[in-house]
Write an enzyme that holds these catalytic residues in place. Sequence first.
Site, PDB file in Angstrom:
ATOM      1  N   GLU A 250      11.799  35.936 -55.265  1.00 33.11           N
ATOM      2  CA  GLU A 250      13.129  35.738 -55.850  1.00 33.11           C
ATOM      3  C   GLU A 250      13.705  37.082 -56.310  1.00 33.11           C
ATOM      4  O   GLU A 250      14.885  37.353 -56.145  1.00 33.11           O
ATOM      5  CB  GLU A 250      13.046  34.765 -57.033  1.00 33.11           C
ATOM      6  N   ASN A 392      16.148  40.984 -67.996  1.00 30.85           N
ATOM      7  CA  ASN A 392      15.918  42.431 -67.835  1.00 30.85           C
ATOM      8  C   ASN A 392      14.761  42.923 -68.709  1.00 30.85           C
ATOM      9  O   ASN A 392      13.973  43.766 -68.293  1.00 30.85           O
ATOM     10  CB  ASN A 392      17.194  43.206 -68.192  1.00 30.85           C
TER      11      ASN A 392
END
Length: 406
Positions: A250, A392
């Site tokens: 992914e 992140n």
Amino acid sequence: MLAPLEFEVSPEDRSFRETVREFLRTHLPEALRAGSRATPTVFAEPEISRVWQAILHDKGWLAYNWPREFGGTGWSPTQRYLFEKECALADAPGLPVLGLKLLAPVLCAYGTPDQQAFYLPKILSGEHYWCQGFSESSAGSDLASLRTRATREGGDYLLNGSKLWTTHAHFADHIFCLARTDSSVKAQRGISFFLVDMRQPGVKVRPIRTLAGDHEVNEVFLDTVRVPATDLVGVEGQGWSIAKFLLENERGGSCHAPRLLADIARLRDEATHEPAGDDTALIDDAAFALQLARLELEAQALEITELRILEQLGLGERPGPQSSIVKLVASDLRRHVDALAVSVFGYAGLQLELRRPLYGSTAPEPVHTTSAQVAMPRYLNSQAWAIFGGSNEIQRTIIAKTVLML
Ligand SMILES: Cc1cc2nc3c(=O)[nH]c(=O)nc-3n(C[C@H](O)[C@H](O)[C@H](O)COP(=O)(O)OP(=O)(O)OC[C@H]3O[C@@H](n4cnc5c(N)ncnc54)[C@H](O)[C@@H]3O)c2cc1C
């Protein structure tokens, strides 16, 4: 202006690229191109993505990232990249990646021959539309703490729990799901990976509207949902390893640079025609031109990194933790490119009045949309890049631990 950086392409690959260009010129309908340009969300809606899927399936080009023995095209890593790049430059809609690019490699690697024979053709034909049931309300970054349970009853498992942020669950008829099969072992070891038919009582989908007003994600409730034991992938307790394999794909198995570079090229074009006053265009503004050039250079660097990862995949290796670097860089770039697009259109780019529905009542007929109209919703949606597939912060932790060995 910077000369565009092009990686070297062999004569065979140049001829391959010409074949792809010609096919796109003759087989990608304008309605799909326009639909893709009008898409503000991360995923294209099935109204256009499935039409494009069917066209590529007819051509035999759909499973270009699958192993050849399962119907893959046998293209080299560079050819796969060139294909994605030409598709991006031609404004082709994104494909339904959850089945094609996330689940299919899992089935090829971990599925039984029966699962492969049953599910892979249906992913290709578009008969099955898949969504991904990993995250839960208190299990996102800490995925291992998920609470959906799967209890064995004879030849079936019974699933109970709920999933959150499930992209396109409102279109899907199948969900691949992580559920806990054993609470007595370390959290990661008690998780299993299931293939679940959503067309049964006990499955409920509730929409979530995003900041931009779109309906892309959902909550999914599973109330005593029956799953045949033959739809367990791998063995009980192997779900965590399979999920890690899937998440690597992914994050790093897709190429992000082609679409970023195509969007940057479009921005440059629009800024060349966008007046900034006194007979000058926006592109003549040094601060704007500098920002654009910086983004372009970073996207070109990402392109080279993605090509390296593809080479690795071509050798039969996994993308590995480098996929986190790709995800992190691509997320930042996507948000900056979309922010710059809003600034190109000034006040016009601030409107949130995006037409609904996107493509009209009969697919695939896009409603007229300008780049200015799509800029703001796209920018708002782009914030999700720093969250989905692992935020992140989580990517930085993975990089620190497994790449930098800190
Ligand atoms: C648009 C969108 C689509 C999505 N689609 C899907 C889907 O189809 N299927 C699916 O299963 N999931 C999907 N997700 C869910 C996504 O994977 C999670 O949102 C993500 O993993 C973050 O989890 P969370 O939302 O629970 O946030 P949390 O885990 O609660 O995190 C909140 C904040 O805390 C930070 N944080 C948490 N833990 C740490 C840590 N250890 N160190 C440093 N910082 C930390 C995070 O970075 C974040 O900023 C989607 C999410 C979005 C936004």
